[in-house]
Design a protein around this motif. Sequence first.
Motif, short mmCIF file in Angstrom:
data_model
loop_
_atom_site.label_atom_id
_atom_site.label_comp_id
_atom_site.label_asym_id
_atom_site.label_seq_id
_atom_site.Cartn_x
_atom_site.Cartn_y
_atom_site.Cartn_z
N SER A 458 -23.56 47.75 -78.64
CA SER A 458 -23.04 48.94 -78.94
C SER A 458 -21.68 48.98 -78.16
CB SER A 458 -23.94 50.18 -78.57
OG SER A 458 -23.25 51.31 -79.04
N GLY A 459 -20.60 49.49 -79.17
CA GLY A 459 -19.18 49.49 -78.51
C GLY A 459 -18.20 48.29 -78.68
N ARG A 460 -18.95 47.13 -79.00
CA ARG A 460 -18.29 45.88 -79.00
C ARG A 460 -18.23 45.50 -80.71
NH1 ARG A 460 -20.30 42.24 -73.93
NH2 ARG A 460 -19.68 43.88 -72.48
N GLU A 461 -18.82 46.23 -81.64
CA GLU A 461 -18.90 45.69 -82.92
C GLU A 461 -17.56 45.65 -83.50
OE1 GLU A 461 -22.22 48.74 -82.40
OE2 GLU A 461 -20.21 48.52 -81.89
N LEU A 462 -16.86 46.68 -83.17
CA LEU A 462 -15.29 46.53 -84.02
C LEU A 462 -14.21 45.75 -83.17
CD1 LEU A 462 -13.82 47.61 -86.61
CD2 LEU A 462 -13.36 49.63 -85.25
N VAL A 463 -13.50 44.88 -83.91
CA VAL A 463 -12.42 44.20 -83.43
C VAL A 463 -11.38 44.40 -84.20
CG1 VAL A 463 -11.61 42.00 -82.57
CG2 VAL A 463 -13.85 42.59 -82.13
N ILE A 464 -10.15 44.74 -84.00
CA ILE A 464 -8.84 44.87 -84.88
C ILE A 464 -7.59 44.32 -84.24
CG2 ILE A 464 -7.54 46.82 -85.80
CD1 ILE A 464 -9.61 48.65 -85.55
N GLU A 465 -6.82 43.61 -85.01
CA GLU A 465 -5.68 43.14 -84.66
C GLU A 465 -4.56 44.27 -85.08
OE1 GLU A 465 -5.24 39.53 -86.41
OE2 GLU A 465 -7.12 38.81 -85.82
N GLU A 466 -4.31 45.15 -84.07
CA GLU A 466 -3.42 46.34 -84.76
C GLU A 466 -2.03 45.74 -85.05
OE1 GLU A 466 -3.53 49.81 -82.28
OE2 GLU A 466 -5.42 49.52 -81.58
N GLN A 467 -1.42 44.82 -84.39
CA GLN A 467 -0.07 44.65 -84.53
C GLN A 467 0.04 43.91 -86.33
OE1 GLN A 467 -2.16 42.87 -82.42
NE2 GLN A 467 -2.22 40.76 -82.99
#
Length: 1460
Positions: A458-467
């Motif tokens: 929980s809390g580590r599911e989402l990974v985003i490359e914002e740049q």
Amino acid sequence: MTSGDFTIGGIFPLHYRVELPPTDYIKRPLAAQCRGFDPRAFRWALTMKLAVEEINNRKDLLLNHTLAYSIFDSCATPVTAQKAVLAVLNGQDVVQSFMCSGASPLLGIVGESGSSQSIVVSRTLEPFRIPMISYFSTCSCLSDRKQFPTFFRVVPNDDYQVKAIAQLLERFGWTWIGVVTEDHDYGRFALQGLKREIENTNICLAYHEMIPKDYTQEQVLKILKVMKESTANVVIVFSGEGEFYPFLREFVAQNITGIQWIASEAWITASVLAETYPFLDGTIGFAIRQGHIPGLQDYLKTVTPERYPSNPQVQELWEALYGCSPSTSNLNSHLPSCTGKETLRQEHSAYMNTSSPRVTYNVYKAVYAFAHSLHNLIHCRPGHGPFENFSCANLSNVFPSQLQDYLQEISFSVSGEEVNFDIKGDSIPSYDLINWQRHSRGDVQFVKVGLYDGAQHSGRELVIEEQAIMWSKQQNKVPVSVCSNGCTPGFRKAVRRGLPLCCFDCVPCDIGKISNQTDSIDCLSCPEDYWSNENGTVCVLKVVEFLSHDAMGISLTVIAIVGAFLTVTVLGIFLYNKGTPIVRVNNSELSFFILLSLTLCFLCALVFIGEPTSWSCMLRHTAFSITFSLCISCILGKTLVVLAAFTATRPGNNIMKWLGPIQQRIIIFCCTLVQVVICTIWLVASPPFPYRNTKYQQSKIILDCSVGSDLAFWLWLAFVPAYVSSPAVTSICSPQDDFDLPVFLSSGDLTIGGIFPLHYRVELTSTDHIKRPLSAQCQGFDPRAFRWALSMKFAVEEINNRKDLLSNHTLAYRIFDSCSTPVTAQKAVLAVLNGKDVVQSSMCSGAGPLLGLIGESGSSQSIVLSRTVQPFQIPMISYFSTCSCLSNRKQFPTFFRVVPNDDYQVKAIAQLLKRFGWTWIGVVTEDHDYGRFALQGLKREIENTNICLAYHEMIPKDYTQEKVLKILKVMKESTAKVVVVFSVEGEFYPFLREFVTQNITGIQWIASEAWVTASLLAETYPFLDGTIGFAIRQGHIPGLQDYLKTVTPERYPSNPQVQELWEALYGCSPSTSNLRSHLPSCTGKETLRQEHSAYMNTSSPRVTYNVYKAVYAFAHSLHNLIHCWPGNGPFENFSCANLSNVFPLQLQHYLEDVSFSVSGENVNFDNKGDSIPYYDLINWQRHSSGDIQFVKVGLYDGAQHSGRELVIEEHAIMWSKQHNKVPVSVCSNSCVPGFRTAARRGQPLCCFDCVPCESGKISNQTDCLSCPEDYWSNANGTVCVPKVVEFLSHDAMGITLTVIAIVGAFLTVTVLGIFLYNRGTPIVRVNNSELSFFILLSLTLCFLCALVFIGEPTSWSCMLRHTAFSITFSLCISCILGKTLVVLAAFTATRPGNNIMKWLGPIQQRIIIFCCTLVQVVICTIWLVVSPPFPYRNTKYQQSKIILDCSVGSDLAFWVSCPL
């Protein structure tokens, strides 16, 4: 469809909408037609075909067995999906099937994409126990194994998608969002899941709109209006591609900008949407996992019309990709023809996008899941099988349920991914975060910018490359979507009433509190020794203060020293003159002690200056108390000597021998010693100590001395006044005011009190602040209230005469006058409590002589009475106090009432206003709690209605003519004709006296229950006829009228109220009266008649009946108390009350549970002390005799269901001035159709102007609605009528054009005939006759082409218009060009040696004409194939008309053909 050993079915949405044929309910309707071919879904179907063929070609899977498939179209709707699954089940031979006699020919189904379709398909297959694997149905509802036991899927459950979206919203701080869903289970369950996920977060829904199943432009425009008006810039869409496509078509036309779209997995990879709608750039959403399918792209290229000439879907694919109809097509198409051999290219991304297959890959996995399950089933070893007796499946007769058993346990790898199913049929949740990015070449790419892995912690599911994210309009900055901007440090959030938590105002922190972060929900209190700075962001140390040597300290020091110096000086003078007579007679020894102690007292003040310490605190209090005690003791001794000296002057008085010098010293010593002992015990037990005081100034710390023991402090403080005042102690108790005598009084075993407003106003006596003022005088006798008091007297006497109630006990009463004001009401209740003997009462040592109280009429008076009797726990029953505030059990625990709560009255009045359409009203209230709470309730009830308050005025407590005239001026100037009055009769009477003088007419009065049955008002003010209002329930009191007639001055000669009654009824003063009156005298034996209605009206008693009920409520409660059985009582140890010493609290216990019947009505109280809400609707009607009758014209029953409480007999109502027509009270008259309301700035919503609707819009009373696309408003703006359709027809212009064309063609043909006839003549031959013939022929055709432009445009006529004219005109221009070249060449050839004419012979001329014309023919052919002209409904230039015109189709082709 193919054949094989094992058959699986496939259902795909090859079309995205269905057109239902019209029906006349006479003949059988035609089948629904699928429309909108979807190349993307066709790719999914071909992927299944590829996977089956690939499996059949493998040697390691399904050895010696082949897999067959049967693929159908669902048209993206549940109904056609069910039709498709039934078709799959029927198989090839519809007439005969083996399904009923053996295993199903169908072992499983791959499908469907939409959740709603999958629900229908799964429930259809369930009876046959046929497993189904969905490749794109994500609804969480499908995980319910009880409802869908045969359902599997290779796409994640929507529960994970909404978790991912919720985390995405939190990540980018989007707290104010809109949601648009399709009207199917997929959309509904996704919305439920999203709400569940954001429930405990700071994210709020601005709106939720649903794309309707039955798509209509009107419904979609309503949704788009909500989106346009909302401040939410982020919109989440849970919809299938097919549902969303037409919605976006309308969206384009509304010019809505600034939206950041969040796509569900259902359309995040929809190439058709990405290519069609550029405003979707920047869209972000979660797509299902991508994979790799080797050979898929090459396989898709093999699917052509040439290879599948009889497959209509392949033909539709070509039409969708190329806009042409293959020559092999059997479909009726208006598209240009093509070969069907065209090359499939990468730009056909909706079909050819195989670089990152997602749904396609899911279809591939689903087929392989069936294949691996069948493989395991085939290779089952007998004796090790999963079925009965460890058997295996019969390969010649495999049941679908047997395949499902293997499917549940399957685990295999495909393209490097492990595939299996959990117990719910779900697969491992994994998503790619996709961003729609438009590249420089103009195409949209689906770029992966992150991922969501549901298997992580929980809390580590989402990974985003914002740049890597590109937002809408090529922006790199994250969009903002909040209802309210964040609060800076020093402020906190304050939620706006009626709005979600995301919408708030930023309120500065209170003093002493801080917020040191943004968006603080609350402000934190600073620690004890700290305080907030000016900005409320940081806690700083408090300023420490104490009495130091500053201005105040120096002033105190000077006063102390000067005081001590003066005292010592006086002491010195006294010592110097101690032998003189004046000093000696002044008791010199005591005087010296007084002066010495006073000096010490002055000097003690110096100890209070400086920072407090433990020693200084102990010294301050004790030193001062002892020295001050010494001083007071001396004064006491001296006072006693003086008193004794005066007393000793009497003969035989020898008191002075007891007050000699020794006794004086003993008195001083003993008194001071007591103080010393108290101080010693105080210092030992709990001494004073330094104390940091923040009680009076929280921003500062005042260093002070705490007294330590409060008991010791108050002991020494109380000691001095105790012994100083001891000589004046007396045991005589006397009242603090002159109490009035009771109006009526009786004796008995059990006493109850009664308080009634026998007068309706109080006159305060003038005061000069020198002598004690006289008591307030009650004025304005009220016969109606006197009747109420007599009803109580009557009821008590009736009860005492009954044998079945209070047997062997009698009820007593004490009745007082409240004079209709809270102050006199309180005085009355204190008189009731004091009882007969004012000097001595046993109330403090035992039970109260008063057990209960009946009163009062006014709510303000009842509030005072209830709070006065509350400490004695005496229950009180009100007969006419209706304020809702009195239902508060915390504030008024002993209050009961037999009249409904005002909350019900204002509900009834609000419904009355709505019933008669009175939207513009005035409100007049008394300046008491009754009026204030009633107004609050009325405002609450009309808050969400179309009723507005024109004004609210308050009759002042301190009645002055000036204030009342201001109120009447407002009423006179207002346009409100309906006035609601919440006031008691006594307050309203003098107001109406002024009203009469102002000549205000046309008022419809709505009376509160407090005065709607006030006979005095009805008789006095004739203009009140037509008044309507709610009265409390009427009842019947037998014998009351006869009893009232017995109350005469003759029978009660000493009762002043009976004398006042006679004065009010007859205008004369009885001869027995003790009152000073200027009225003429009368006997007091006059007969009471019916016309004295204010007193004698007992035909429909209401308040009187309430008094009667209240007395009986006490009587029945006391009856139950008396008949309590010992051991079954309600009190401690099940005991009963002691009848010789009954406590009021014990009576209240029985009163709460009492239930009895009187006059056919059941009486009881709820847990708030209220009774059942019921009102009669009363109308004041003036009869022919001239008197006003209170006629019942309806009722309000609060016990009924909402909306059914109010019943009115409208025909029975008589309005003001004997009218039957309902009065009108509106600020603005309703707008007629064709107009809309326009609110006036700064005025309530009821006040508006009527503005005509704009052209193209019609009104629905409050707003103007735009007409549909093909309609326009009529002249009045009331109805949408079809737009006038215009085209170039055979009207004046069409006939003119026809004449010109025919005349032009005729003249040209005539010239051509002349040329042909004279073609051998030199003038024709030298004029290049062949080119001349071509020019004349082409000109003739050009003239005739104008005829094609006349008439209603069709597809063929539009294509013919542009191409025919362009080709013939090109032919004409080509001929002129050829002729021009020949003429130029002829002139050039005259030069010597020029041989140019050999290149411009007849053949070359024909080649020039042919080539130039051929170029135009080629351009026109390409134009007709790629994007031909078509009929177009043009509203650009005249919106009220539709001009049927031909659109050029391709602008490029049109402009290319023109210059050529």
